[in-house]
Motif scaffolding. Sequence first.
Motif, PDB file in Angstrom:
ATOM      1  N   GLN A  53       0.839  -1.197   0.000  1.00 25.72           N
ATOM      2  CA  GLN A  53       0.000   0.000   0.000  1.00 25.72           C
ATOM      3  C   GLN A  53       0.881   1.256   0.000  1.00 25.72           C
ATOM      4  OE1 GLN A  53      -3.005   0.018  -0.774  1.00 25.72           O
ATOM      5  NE2 GLN A  53      -4.378  -0.176   0.964  1.00 25.72           N
ATOM      6  N   SER A  54       1.962   1.183   0.765  1.00 25.08           N
ATOM      7  CA  SER A  54       2.768   2.387   0.942  1.00 25.08           C
ATOM      8  C   SER A  54       3.461   2.832  -0.339  1.00 25.08           C
ATOM      9  CB  SER A  54       3.801   2.167   2.045  1.00 25.08           C
ATOM     10  OG  SER A  54       4.559   1.020   1.774  1.00 25.08           O
ATOM     11  N   LYS A  55       3.467   1.943  -1.347  1.00 26.29           N
ATOM     12  CA  LYS A  55       4.118   2.320  -2.610  1.00 26.29           C
ATOM     13  C   LYS A  55       3.108   2.850  -3.619  1.00 26.29           C
ATOM     14  CE  LYS A  55       8.303  -0.021  -2.078  1.00 26.29           C
ATOM     15  NZ  LYS A  55       9.057  -1.217  -2.198  1.00 26.29           N
ATOM     16  N   LYS A  56       1.837   2.935  -3.233  1.00 21.64           N
ATOM     17  CA  LYS A  56       0.819   3.376  -4.191  1.00 21.64           C
ATOM     18  C   LYS A  56       0.432   4.821  -3.938  1.00 21.64           C
ATOM     19  CE  LYS A  56      -1.542  -1.023  -4.072  1.00 21.64           C
ATOM     20  NZ  LYS A  56      -2.834  -1.555  -3.656  1.00 21.64           N
ATOM     21  N   SER A  57      -0.072   5.442  -5.001  1.00 22.80           N
ATOM     22  CA  SER A  57      -0.616   6.786  -4.831  1.00 22.80           C
ATOM     23  C   SER A  57      -2.000   6.656  -4.223  1.00 22.80           C
ATOM     24  CB  SER A  57      -0.728   7.470  -6.187  1.00 22.80           C
ATOM     25  OG  SER A  57      -1.727   6.840  -6.948  1.00 22.80           O
ATOM     26  N   LYS A  58      -2.527   7.794  -3.757  1.00 21.05           N
ATOM     27  CA  LYS A  58      -3.847   7.769  -3.132  1.00 21.05           C
ATOM     28  C   LYS A  58      -4.875   7.217  -4.113  1.00 21.05           C
ATOM     29  CE  LYS A  58      -7.408  10.654  -1.136  1.00 21.05           C
ATOM     30  NZ  LYS A  58      -7.796  11.902  -0.512  1.00 21.05           N
ATOM     31  N   ARG A  59      -4.778   7.680  -5.340  1.00 16.32           N
ATOM     32  CA  ARG A  59      -5.727   7.283  -6.351  1.00 16.32           C
ATOM     33  C   ARG A  59      -5.695   5.770  -6.562  1.00 16.32           C
ATOM     34  NH1 ARG A  59      -7.616  10.339 -11.188  1.00 16.32           N
ATOM     35  NH2 ARG A  59      -9.024   8.777 -12.031  1.00 16.32           N
ATOM     36  N   GLU A  60      -4.491   5.250  -6.719  1.00 19.10           N
ATOM     37  CA  GLU A  60      -4.343   3.798  -6.913  1.00 19.10           C
ATOM     38  C   GLU A  60      -4.929   3.030  -5.746  1.00 19.10           C
ATOM     39  OE1 GLU A  60      -0.111   3.715  -7.413  1.00 19.10           O
ATOM     40  OE2 GLU A  60      -0.295   2.982  -9.460  1.00 19.10           O
ATOM     41  N   ARG A  61      -4.671   3.565  -4.537  1.00 21.25           N
ATOM     42  CA  ARG A  61      -5.176   2.869  -3.356  1.00 21.25           C
ATOM     43  C   ARG A  61      -6.688   2.793  -3.385  1.00 21.25           C
ATOM     44  NH1 ARG A  61      -2.016   4.326   2.086  1.00 21.25           N
ATOM     45  NH2 ARG A  61       0.039   4.657   1.226  1.00 21.25           N
ATOM     46  N   LEU A  62      -7.306   3.903  -3.784  1.00 24.28           N
ATOM     47  CA  LEU A  62      -8.759   3.941  -3.743  1.00 24.28           C
ATOM     48  C   LEU A  62      -9.351   3.094  -4.863  1.00 24.28           C
ATOM     49  CD1 LEU A  62      -9.267   7.683  -2.812  1.00 24.28           C
ATOM     50  CD2 LEU A  62      -9.476   5.708  -1.329  1.00 24.28           C
ATOM     51  N   GLU A  63      -8.630   3.018  -5.981  1.00 28.37           N
ATOM     52  CA  GLU A  63      -9.180   2.261  -7.104  1.00 28.37           C
ATOM     53  C   GLU A  63      -9.038   0.758  -6.907  1.00 28.37           C
ATOM     54  OE1 GLU A  63      -7.325   3.891 -10.525  1.00 28.37           O
ATOM     55  OE2 GLU A  63      -8.645   5.632 -10.567  1.00 28.37           O
ATOM     56  N   HIS A  64      -7.900   0.349  -6.371  1.00 28.73           N
ATOM     57  CA  HIS A  64      -7.722  -1.091  -6.175  1.00 28.73           C
ATOM     58  C   HIS A  64      -8.004  -1.432  -4.733  1.00 28.73           C
ATOM     59  CE1 HIS A  64      -5.688  -1.342 -10.050  1.00 28.73           C
ATOM     60  NE2 HIS A  64      -5.168  -0.187  -9.720  1.00 28.73           N
ATOM     61  N   ALA A  65      -9.242  -1.683  -4.444  1.00 27.62           N
ATOM     62  CA  ALA A  65      -9.573  -2.028  -3.060  1.00 27.62           C
ATOM     63  C   ALA A  65      -8.844  -3.307  -2.696  1.00 27.62           C
ATOM     64  CB  ALA A  65     -11.075  -2.218  -2.927  1.00 27.62           C
ATOM     65  N   THR A  66      -8.317  -3.342  -1.489  1.00 27.71           N
ATOM     66  CA  THR A  66      -7.632  -4.542  -1.015  1.00 27.71           C
ATOM     67  C   THR A  66      -8.614  -5.696  -0.948  1.00 27.71           C
ATOM     68  OG1 THR A  66      -6.462  -2.999   0.370  1.00 27.71           O
ATOM     69  CG2 THR A  66      -6.052  -5.325   0.767  1.00 27.71           C
ATOM     70  N   VAL A  67      -8.130  -6.863  -1.310  1.00 25.00           N
ATOM     71  CA  VAL A  67      -9.021  -8.021  -1.335  1.00 25.00           C
ATOM     72  C   VAL A  67      -8.929  -8.786  -0.020  1.00 25.00           C
ATOM     73  CG1 VAL A  67      -9.603 -10.136  -2.560  1.00 25.00           C
ATOM     74  CG2 VAL A  67      -8.615  -8.213  -3.797  1.00 25.00           C
ATOM     75  N   PHE A  68     -10.048  -8.835   0.665  1.00 26.25           N
ATOM     76  CA  PHE A  68     -10.121  -9.657   1.879  1.00 26.25           C
ATOM     77  C   PHE A  68     -11.188 -10.720   1.699  1.00 26.25           C
ATOM     78  CE2 PHE A  68      -8.648  -5.531   3.610  1.00 26.25           C
ATOM     79  CZ  PHE A  68      -7.446  -5.963   4.147  1.00 26.25           C
ATOM     80  N   THR A  69     -11.012 -11.834   2.360  1.00 26.69           N
ATOM     81  CA  THR A  69     -12.092 -12.822   2.399  1.00 26.69           C
ATOM     82  C   THR A  69     -12.340 -13.190   3.860  1.00 26.69           C
ATOM     83  OG1 THR A  69     -10.514 -14.631   2.191  1.00 26.69           O
ATOM     84  CG2 THR A  69     -11.538 -13.855   0.155  1.00 26.69           C
ATOM     85  N   MET A  70     -13.499 -13.802   4.072  1.00 27.93           N
ATOM     86  CA  MET A  70     -13.878 -14.163   5.435  1.00 27.93           C
ATOM     87  C   MET A  70     -13.231 -15.481   5.814  1.00 27.93           C
ATOM     88  SD  MET A  70     -15.760 -12.948   7.811  1.00 27.93           S
ATOM     89  CE  MET A  70     -16.133 -13.573   9.429  1.00 27.93           C
ATOM     90  N   ASN A  71     -12.791 -15.566   7.036  1.00 32.24           N
ATOM     91  CA  ASN A  71     -12.323 -16.833   7.575  1.00 32.24           C
ATOM     92  C   ASN A  71     -13.528 -17.496   8.254  1.00 32.24           C
ATOM     93  OD1 ASN A  71     -11.098 -18.942   8.851  1.00 32.24           O
ATOM     94  ND2 ASN A  71      -9.514 -17.729   9.861  1.00 32.24           N
ATOM     95  N   GLU A  72     -14.068 -18.521   7.578  1.00 32.45           N
ATOM     96  CA  GLU A  72     -15.377 -19.069   7.989  1.00 32.45           C
ATOM     97  C   GLU A  72     -15.409 -19.549   9.445  1.00 32.45           C
ATOM     98  OE1 GLU A  72     -18.089 -18.761   6.408  1.00 32.45           O
ATOM     99  OE2 GLU A  72     -17.159 -17.886   4.619  1.00 32.45           O
ATOM    100  N   GLU A  73     -14.250 -19.959   9.945  1.00 30.18           N
ATOM    101  CA  GLU A  73     -14.157 -20.407  11.336  1.00 30.18           C
ATOM    102  C   GLU A  73     -14.785 -19.422  12.319  1.00 30.18           C
ATOM    103  OE1 GLU A  73     -10.335 -21.675  13.514  1.00 30.18           O
ATOM    104  OE2 GLU A  73      -9.814 -21.560  11.371  1.00 30.18           O
ATOM    105  N   PHE A  74     -14.668 -18.121  11.974  1.00 24.86           N
ATOM    106  CA  PHE A  74     -15.056 -17.103  12.960  1.00 24.86           C
ATOM    107  C   PHE A  74     -16.363 -16.415  12.622  1.00 24.86           C
ATOM    108  CE2 PHE A  74     -10.426 -17.432  13.303  1.00 24.86           C
ATOM    109  CZ  PHE A  74     -10.333 -17.760  14.662  1.00 24.86           C
ATOM    110  N   ARG A  75     -17.097 -17.008  11.677  1.00 22.51           N
ATOM    111  CA  ARG A  75     -18.348 -16.404  11.249  1.00 22.51           C
ATOM    112  C   ARG A  75     -19.283 -16.167  12.439  1.00 22.51           C
ATOM    113  NH1 ARG A  75     -21.977 -16.127   6.653  1.00 22.51           N
ATOM    114  NH2 ARG A  75     -20.537 -16.959   5.123  1.00 22.51           N
ATOM    115  N   SER A  76     -19.390 -17.186  13.311  1.00 24.08           N
ATOM    116  CA  SER A  76     -20.337 -17.054  14.419  1.00 24.08           C
ATOM    117  C   SER A  76     -19.874 -16.001  15.435  1.00 24.08           C
ATOM    118  CB  SER A  76     -20.524 -18.404  15.102  1.00 24.08           C
ATOM    119  OG  SER A  76     -19.270 -18.865  15.539  1.00 24.08           O
ATOM    120  N   ALA A  77     -18.556 -15.853  15.570  1.00 27.44           N
ATOM    121  CA  ALA A  77     -18.047 -14.856  16.510  1.00 27.44           C
ATOM    122  C   ALA A  77     -18.381 -13.443  16.039  1.00 27.44           C
ATOM    123  CB  ALA A  77     -16.542 -15.010  16.666  1.00 27.44           C
TER     124      ALA A  77
END
Lengths: 500, 234
Positions: B168-192
Motif C-alpha cells: 500500500q505504501s508504494k501506491k498513490s492515493k488514487r491507486e489505493r482507492l481504485e484497487h480495493a484490497t481483497v479480503f475474504t472471510m475466515n469461515e471459522e469465525f463467522r459465528s463470533a
Amino acid sequence: MRFASIQTEKGSFLCPEPLVEISNPSLFSIKHSTMLTTPSINPSFSLDSNLQTYLSGRHLLIDELPFPIDQLHSHYLNGSILYEKGILLNKNRYCCQRCGNDDQTLFASFSCFRCKEEQCTYCRKCIIMGRVSECTPLIRWVGPARDKELSAGLAWDGTLSELQKEASQRICEAVGEPKEMLVWAVCGAGKTEILFEGIERALRLGLRVCLASPRTDVITELYPRFEKAFPKAGVAALYGGHSELTSPSSLVLSTTHQLFRFKNAFDVIVVDEVDAFPFSYDRTLKFAVDKAAVDQSTRIYLSATPSNKMKQRVRSQNLEVIHISKRFHGYPLPVPHYKWCGNWSKLLKKQRIPSVIRQWIKEKLASGRQAFLFVPTIEQLDTVYSILKENPEIDSVHSSDPDRIEKIKRFRKGEIKMLLTTTILERGVTVPKIDVGVLGSDHDVFSSNALVQIAGRAGRSVEDPYGEVVYFHFGKTSAMVSAKREIQNHNRRAGLVTRR
Amino acid sequence: MNCLSCHEPIQIKFGWNDLFYLNDPSSICSACSDQLERIEGEICRMCGRSFSIFPEQYRQDDCCFDCLEWEQHGSSITKNRSLYQYNPFLKEVMARFKYRGDAELVKLFQKELQALVKRAFKGTIVVPIPLSKERHYERGFNQAELVAGMIGCPYYHALKRPVHEEKQSKKSKRERLEHATVFTMNEEFRSAIANSDVTIVDDLYTTGATVQAAGKILLDHGARTVSSLTIARG
C-alpha cells in the motif's frame, strides 16, 4: 526459514524448507540444529563466480543475497557455503553473531511466522541492518578462495611533509605484519595521504584492505580521492543504503557499521577516528574489527584525540604509536585561551547573551573572517539564535536540523559568516580563515577531547595558519585545562613555539 | 530501564504515585514521547483526524470531505480512531517496527492503546488486518496482530488476505482507492462476528481504503457495526 535434515552419502545435512522434497518432513529452526558442519569441498563442482565474489569475506543473511535458494543450497552441498546460527544461546545468555551484542536487555522475542516458534529471540542492537533472530542463518563462503587480482598502482603525486613521510614509512613497514598501531595525528595533519603508500604495498602483496570510519560523510568524501589514487583497485564504498559489494574489490571503504557484514575478510584494517561518536573503540567496534579482520591482520588506528584507554595502552607500551604533532603546513596548532563570561546559562534563560561574547561576535563580524560559535545544548543554541537571527550573516545548525547539509555548504561558500552549532560540527568541517568560540566551555558536553577537536577547526589552511580559539566560561574545568595542555604538548613535541 | 525507541536510559522522576504503585514503569523516555503527537481536541467524527492541523475549507462541521465522500458511497466503518499523527518521528519508529522487524517496539503504544480502547471501543471484539502469506513470511510477524495483542483482550483472525499485492505504501492515493484490497472471510469465525460490534485494528490509517474494504466483508458476514483503530493517522 526452517530446515529439514537430509541424508546424503557424506552424512546428514541441512535442507532449506522451500527445497524439501519428502512429504511431512520434520522442520526445525536452525537454533535447534546441532549439525552445522558443511560437506567437504567438492573440487569438481563448478561454482558460480558471481556468488563467490559476492559472498567471499562476507557474513550475510539469506535476505541480503540476490541469489536463488537452490543455488545457495547446491553450493552448500558441495562445500562452499556455511550456515551459522544468527543468535547463540549459551548458559541462558543470548549473543548476536553478527554484531556481538550480548546485552540481554537488547534482545526481545516474538511469535515468528518463519520458524513457527512462539518465542523467537532477535537482536535489537543491529536491527537497522535487517533482523537477526534465532531462526536466521548467517551465511559465509568457505569454498575455494578467489584468484587474487593484482590491482596495485598508485596514481597520487602529492608531496608529504617530513613527519608525514616518516609515518608513511612506518605504516608501510607494518603492512603484512600482525600488529596494531596508533597514528596519533593532530587535527589537520593530513592523515589520509600517509596511508597511500602502505595501502599500495598491501595491494601489491595481494592483501585485502579496509578503511573504516564511523561517519558516512568521511566515507563519501574519501571515496573519490581513493578512486583517483588507486585507479586499478576498483575501490568500493559501503555505507548505510549502499552495502552491496558486487565486484571483487581489494580496497574497501566502509562505515564501521557495515563491518558487521564481513567476516575474516581483511588483512589490513585502518580505523579512522577510533574515538569518535557514535563509537569509541568500545566492545562493539572491537568486535566488528576483530570479526572483519583475518587472524594475524595489521590494524592501524587513526585519531587526533585517542581515548584514555588507548593512551594507557600506549604508555604501557602494548600499542605502538606514531605521533604526528605538526600540521601538514608546519604551523603550530592554535592554542585556546580562556575568557570568563559570567553565569552564561542564567543569562541565556533571561534571553541574554553575556556581554563579552556579544563583543566577540561583533568583532568577528566586523573582521570579515568567518567564525564558529559552539553552544552546549540544542535548547541553548535556539535561544542564542533567536537573539541573533536579525543578522542575515548568522545561522545555526544542529544534529536534527533537516537543512544541515545545505547550511554547511553555504558556510563553506562564505554566504554564512558565523555559524552557531552544537558539538555535531566538532569534526570534519574544514573552512579556511576561521575563528572559533565556545560559549559555556565549562558545560559537561565539552569533554577534553571535544574541546581539542573544536580548537582543531581553526588555522587549517596554509593561507591562514593562525586562528583564534576562545573558551568562554563561568569557571575553568579540568576538561578545559587538559585540552589546552594537550594542544601545547603537541606544539612542544613538534618543536614549535606556541603563540599566545 | 532503557527507552525502547532510542535505547537511552530513562530518567525516572520518582513521585508519590510510584510509592503506591499507581504508575506503570515507562518504556519510553521523555525525549521520544515528546516527539509523538497525540491526536487530541477537535477531530473528524468519522476518521478521527485532528482538525487542528487540517485546512478549514476541507471540512463540514465535524466531518472532513474525505469522509463525506466515503459516506456517499456507503461507508462500512462507523468511525476510526488513531493515537498519533503520522509525523516524521513516528514514521521512523513505524518503519523500524514494521519493515526492519523490531517487534518489541509495539510495547511503546500499549498504555495509550488500552486507554483509547477503554474510551472509545468498549465491548467490541477485535479483528486485526491480515497480511498475505508472502508478506507475513517476509516480515516474520503481522504488525496489526501485534498491535491487537497489546489491547489485552482476545482477538479473532476473522479475515484473510489471499492475494499477494503491491505494498500500500508504494501506491498513490488514487491507486489505493481504485484497487480495493481483497479480503475474504475466515469461515471459522463467522459465528463470533455475527451480531457483534467489531473493531478492526491496523498500524496506520491513510486513505481509509484498507479498513473500508475489510469492514465491508465483516458487515456482509453479519457484523452489527464495524469501527477501526490504528496507531497512526497519516
